[in-house]
Enzyme design. Structure first.
Site, PDB file in Angstrom:
ATOM      1  N   HIS A 277       6.316  -7.710  -5.476  1.00  0.00           N
ATOM      2  CA  HIS A 277       7.099  -7.596  -6.711  1.00  0.00           C
ATOM      3  C   HIS A 277       7.396  -8.968  -7.310  1.00  0.00           C
ATOM      4  CE1 HIS A 277       7.517  -3.344  -6.318  1.00  0.00           C
ATOM      5  NE2 HIS A 277       7.743  -3.532  -5.026  1.00  0.00           N
TER       6      HIS A 277
ATOM      7  N   GLU B 190      -6.774   4.903  -7.378  1.00  0.00           N
ATOM      8  CA  GLU B 190      -6.269   3.857  -6.481  1.00  0.00           C
ATOM      9  C   GLU B 190      -6.461   4.231  -5.020  1.00  0.00           C
ATOM     10  OE1 GLU B 190      -2.203   3.127  -7.631  1.00  0.00           O
ATOM     11  OE2 GLU B 190      -1.756   5.237  -7.856  1.00  0.00           O
TER      12      GLU B 190
ATOM     13  N   ASP C 158      -3.423  -0.903  -5.338  1.00  0.00           N
ATOM     14  CA  ASP C 158      -3.520   0.045  -4.233  1.00  0.00           C
ATOM     15  C   ASP C 158      -4.967   0.261  -3.809  1.00  0.00           C
ATOM     16  OD1 ASP C 158      -0.928   0.811  -3.357  1.00  0.00           O
ATOM     17  OD2 ASP C 158      -0.606   1.737  -5.312  1.00  0.00           O
TER      18      ASP C 158
ATOM     19  N   CYS D  45      -5.432  -1.005 -14.565  1.00  0.00           N
ATOM     20  CA  CYS D  45      -4.029  -1.399 -14.775  1.00  0.00           C
ATOM     21  C   CYS D  45      -3.450  -2.125 -13.565  1.00  0.00           C
ATOM     22  CB  CYS D  45      -3.171  -0.204 -15.158  1.00  0.00           C
ATOM     23  SG  CYS D  45      -3.101   1.052 -13.880  1.00  0.00           S
TER      24      CYS D  45
HETATM   25  C1  PEP Z   1      -1.897  -0.295  -8.695  1.00  0.00           C
HETATM   26  O1  PEP Z   1      -1.769   0.210  -7.581  1.00  0.00           O
HETATM   27  O2  PEP Z   1      -2.815  -1.085  -8.992  1.00  0.00           O
HETATM   28  C2  PEP Z   1      -0.930   0.006  -9.764  1.00  0.00           C
HETATM   29  C3  PEP Z   1      -1.107  -0.426 -10.990  1.00  0.00           C
HETATM   30  O3  PEP Z   1       0.175   0.703  -9.412  1.00  0.00           O
HETATM   31  P1  PEP Z   1       1.464   0.060  -8.693  1.00  0.00           P
HETATM   32  O4  PEP Z   1       1.258  -1.443  -8.604  1.00  0.00           O
HETATM   33  O5  PEP Z   1       2.630   0.447  -9.514  1.00  0.00           O
HETATM   34  O6  PEP Z   1       1.433   0.730  -7.347  1.00  0.00           O
HETATM   35 MG    MG Z   2      -0.436   1.864  -7.333  1.00  0.00          MG
END
Ligand code: PEP
Ligand code: MG
Length: 837
Positions: free
Chosen positions: A462, A699, A723, A770
């Site tokens: 994060h 993912e 992920d 994303c």
């Molecule tokens: C990911 O896993 O790449 C994603 C965009 O989702 P998050 O980072 O919220 O798990």
């Molecule tokens: Mg994710």
């Protein structure tokens, strides 16, 4: 002959004690003073001085070291570490300084062995106490003798990680909750210790499979034993494990990649890094900066000198400071629990227990009685307890020294009026921290902080996401060595290479500032053209959109040229609360964001809770492998009430705005069908038949590999490379020891991207990315080359990614991407994209 070293904060005192002891021993006595710091007249101790003194008196018979208090112990311990192999043993003695030195000198002069000299020193107070008629005064006063036990039990330790800080804190809290004197020992270990002290309990070093022998006396003896047995049945709050965790292995580090100067690599351990040393970590947020290092939590230095008031007033001050620290810890615990979940915040409970720990409080209050200032007394006590933790065998327990120092820092700064609020920097600087909690990261002042360097953390942590959102260069997961950089020292932080160089030479600084200026010019140019549509040089359209984690970022994303939102992480709606948000509230927030986007598309992801995103309003039973557990769509398919209220809110807004829905963590077609059924039911119930594109995140490798099948049932795919990398590489995304596996774009992951695009094309579906890699220009170019037509990233990265795409022909991107599929490493794959920029 056994050598003797006298360590004291005062040079004069150490010399005086040596002179006195010399009177008692023979003329050839090997006796040395190691008092004061390296600066003449300054009170304190120096490991180097102690080391030198020990070397001077060393012989095969060994050396006994006597110390006064606090940091003297630490300096002596460090000195022993610095010594390495010596012809004789070194024993650190707990004996009182003056009496011990005199008794030891007498024994050593008489030719006694090291063990005999140490025993003489240890018993030195007995002479004095018997003369004054104080029985037992020579025994340490920490532990009163145990009364006979009224109840006893043998308790197995069955939580995976043993009695580390949090489970031990629960043990101590439970023991304290009853009117009983509780003692605990590890079967086959040392003697029982009082269970009211966290330090005592942690210092038992009890691991999975050990047995605790617990005895209690007093009115509630059997109740407390029963409560502790019950606590043990729950694995001390951690859950019962089938087996111990694997032993830690040496960290896997990416190779250092330094482009300038002739830097030396720095070891993780030892003192402050030398000038020019380069520390390597994970490049988590791009950019290069040079500035003073600033420890987020401030270095825990000895408090400034001040004359002590009378002991009573000093004790009162200490009591008040502890109360202030308690309030601050409780506040931080609540803030963090709201942002990141209760589990993350539980460490603060251990801090609260430490605040009442006898092992900290007793020596502090005793030192005050003896005339010390409250802040100095608590500082010394904290350093001493931290040294005890560091001396433990288990690395996890050694790390708890940091918690003790954290608590010590809070109390001492409450006493000295210092600012313990980490986030505020008085000067522009590069923040250095062990780990940036979400609370720390959120509180950083972007006007003052120019970069972030942490010992722990990965590119998808994060803290990294936040750093990129703030466009702050960041290097994470550097290892403990970064914490040894002194406050105020100039460092060069290179967020592109993932390096931190300490006190860089002038030419390196110059080159860094030139790079910074070039980057700045590129950034300004990118900002000027940020509102042009995203496309490659030949005009192939690539939508460049934003990832949002709150409503307030929407307007800024538009300002920065985002053509819409490719991922709205709806978890933020659930974060700061114990209850679930209502459908009305969700609809209102979505409407607010859609309005700010002014007709631009908005992809709303349904709740992705679980694993690294625990939510207080959706408590989950503990799982052995939460990342492989009930998270994302799996959780909302169990809690269809939550999914239904989200989908109803989305439908209501879809009637007015171009909104799309996206499901997280999809692995199978059955899951898609189940979620679609919930959507159809919500449509039927609300009577809203507005168009709503229905997509999934890719993912989980299973989804990528079956994309051609899944594509018939959805309108679009968005690759969650964070992920997808985690599950493809079997490397937990928050584990910095696996940074090399997690740093992308991994060729294996690129192959899954290609597979997904091929599957989607067969059904005329579009594919976006994303995950964090979408915002990394070299990776973004490779994705475009593979046929991805939407890239979603932190708003701050939008202008640069657009700029990168503008400079590249799609045919070249395609050729580079095809080569990247065959690359041997992620570094090589990324370099193919970078070569086009
Ligand atoms: C990911 O896993 O790449 C994603 C965009 O989702 P998050 O980072 O919220 O798990
Ligand atoms: Mg994710």
């Amino acid at each position: 002959m056994v050598g003797i070293v006298v360590v004291s904060h005062s040079e004069a005192l150490a010399e005086g004690v040596v002179a006195l002891a010399r009177e008692m021993g023979s003329a050839e006595l090997a006796l040395e003073a190691a008092g004061g710091t390296d600066e003449p007249g300054v009170l304190g101790t120096s490991a180097e001085k102690v080391q030198a003194a020990v070397e001077r008196v060393m012989s095969p018979d060994g050396v006994l070291v006597l110390m006064d208090l606090g940091s003297a112990l630490m300096s002596a311990e460090f000195a022993v570490e610095l010594l390495g192999d010596t012809p004789g043993k070194v024993v650190l003695s707990e004996a009182p300084l003056v009496e011990g030195a005199v008794a030891a000198a007498a024994a050593a002069g008489g030719g006694a062995s090291l063990e005999e000299v140490a025993a003489e020193a240890r018993g030195a107070l007995a002479m004095k106490s018997s003369q004054l008629g104080v029985p037992g005064a020579a025994a340490p006063a920490l532990e009163a003798p145990a009364p006979p036990a009224d109840a006893e039990a043998s308790i197995p330790v069955r939580n995976a990680i043993g009695l580390h800080a949090r489970p031990a804190a629960r043990f101590v809290e439970t023991a304290r909750g009853f009117d009983a004197d509780v003692r605990v020992a590890k079967a086959g270990g040392g003697p029982p210790v009082g269970a009211r002290s966290l330090t005592n309990v942690v210092a038992l070093g009890a691991r999975f499979g050990d047995t605790l022998v617990v005895s209690a006396s007093g009115p509630q003896a059997s109740e407390v034993i029963a409560a502790l047995e019950e606590l043990a049945d729950e694995g001390f709050g951690d859950g019962v494990a089938a087996q111990p965790p694997p032993r830690p292995v040496a960290p896997v580090r990416s190779p250092p990649s330094v482009s300038v100067g002739a830097p030396r690599e720095q070891d993780d351990r030892g003192g402050p890094p030398e000038a020019g040393a380069v520390l390597t970590g994970v490049p988590a947020s791009a950019g290069v900066v040079v500035g003073p290092a600033h420890h987020l939590h401030g270095a825990f230095a000895p408090p400034p000198e001040r004359a002590a008031e009378d002991p009573e007033s000093e004790q009162e001050r200490l009591g008040e400071a502890i109360a202030t620290a308690r309030t601050a810890i409780e506040r931080d615990r609540d803030t963090l629990a709201a942002r990141a979940g209760k589990a993350e915040a539980a460490i603060f409970n251990a801090h609260l227990v430490l605040l009442e720990d006898e092992a900290l409080l007793e020596p502090a209050y005793r030192a005050i009685e003896a005339g010390a200032r409250a802040e100095r007394a608590f500082y010394d006590a904290a350093q001493e307890v931290a040294a005890r933790y560091r001396a433990l065998e288990e690395p996890l327990l050694q790390e708890r020294a940091a918690d003790v120092l954290d608590v010590g820092r809070r109390v001492v700064s409450a006493l000295t009026g210092g600012d313990s609020d980490s986030a505020r920097l008085a000067v522009e600087g590069i923040v250095i921290a062990g780990e940036l909690t979400p609370a720390d990261a959120a509180a950083l002042d972007p006007a003052k902080v120019i970069g972030i360097a942490t010992a722990h953390g990965t590119a998808t942590a994060h803290a990294a996401i936040l750093a990129r959102a703030l466009a702050l260069p960041a290097v994470l997961g550097i290892g403990e060595g970064v914490l040894a950089i002194e406050d105020g020292m100039t460092v060069l932080l290179d967020g592109d290479q993932g390096t931190v160089q300490v006190d860089p030479p002038a030419d390196v600084r110059r080159e860094a500032s030139e790079r910074r200026e070039r980057a700045e010019r590129r950034r300004i140019q990118a900002r000027e053209r940020a509102h042009e549509l995203g496309a490659t040089r030949d005009g192939t359209r690539i939508e460049v959109v934003a990832n949002l984690g709150s409503a307030k970022e929407a307007a800024r994303a538009v300002e920065l040229g985002a053509e819409g939102v490719g991922l709205l992480r709806t978890e933020f709606l659930f974060l700061d609360r114990a209850e679930l948000p209502s459908e009305d509230e969700q609809a209102a927030t979505l409407r607010e964001i859609a309005t700010a986007l002014d007709g631009r598309p908005l992809v709303v992801r349904t709740l992705d809770a679980g694993a690294d995103k625990p939510l207080p309003a959706l408590p989950m039973p503990p799982e052995a492998n939460p990342f492989l557990g009930v998270r994302g769509l799996r959780l909302t398919l169990e809690r269809t009430d939550v999914l239904t209220s989200q989908l109803r809110a989305i439908l209501r807004v879809a009637a007015e705005h171009p909104i799309k829905v996206m499901l997280p963590m999809v692995a199978t077609l059955d899951e898609i069908r189940a979620a679609r059924a919930v959507l159809e039911q919500a449509r039927a119930d609300t009577g809203i038949d507005a168009p709503l594109e229905f997509g999934i995140m890719v993912e989980v490798p299973a989804a990528a590999l079956t994309a051609a099948r899944l594509a018939a049932h959805v309108d679009f795919f968005s690759l969650g490379t964070n992920d997808l990398t985690q599950y493809t590489m079997a490397a937990e995304r928050g584990n910095e020891r696996l940074a090399a596996l997690l740093t992308g774009p991994q060729p294996a992951v690129l192959r899954l991207v290609a597979e997904t695009v091929a599957g989607a094309r067969a059904h005329g579906r579009w594919v976006g990315v994303c995950g964090e890699l979408a915002g990394d220009p070299p990776s973004a170019v490779l994705f475009a080359g593979l046929g991805v037509t939407e890239l979603s990233m932190a708003p701050a990265l939008v202008p640069e990614v657009k700029e990168a795409l503008r400079g590249v022909e799609l045919a070249d991107a395609r050729a580079a991407a095809l080569k990247a599929l065959e690359a041997d490493t992620a570094v090589a794959a990324r370099a193919l994209g970078a070569a086009l920029l």
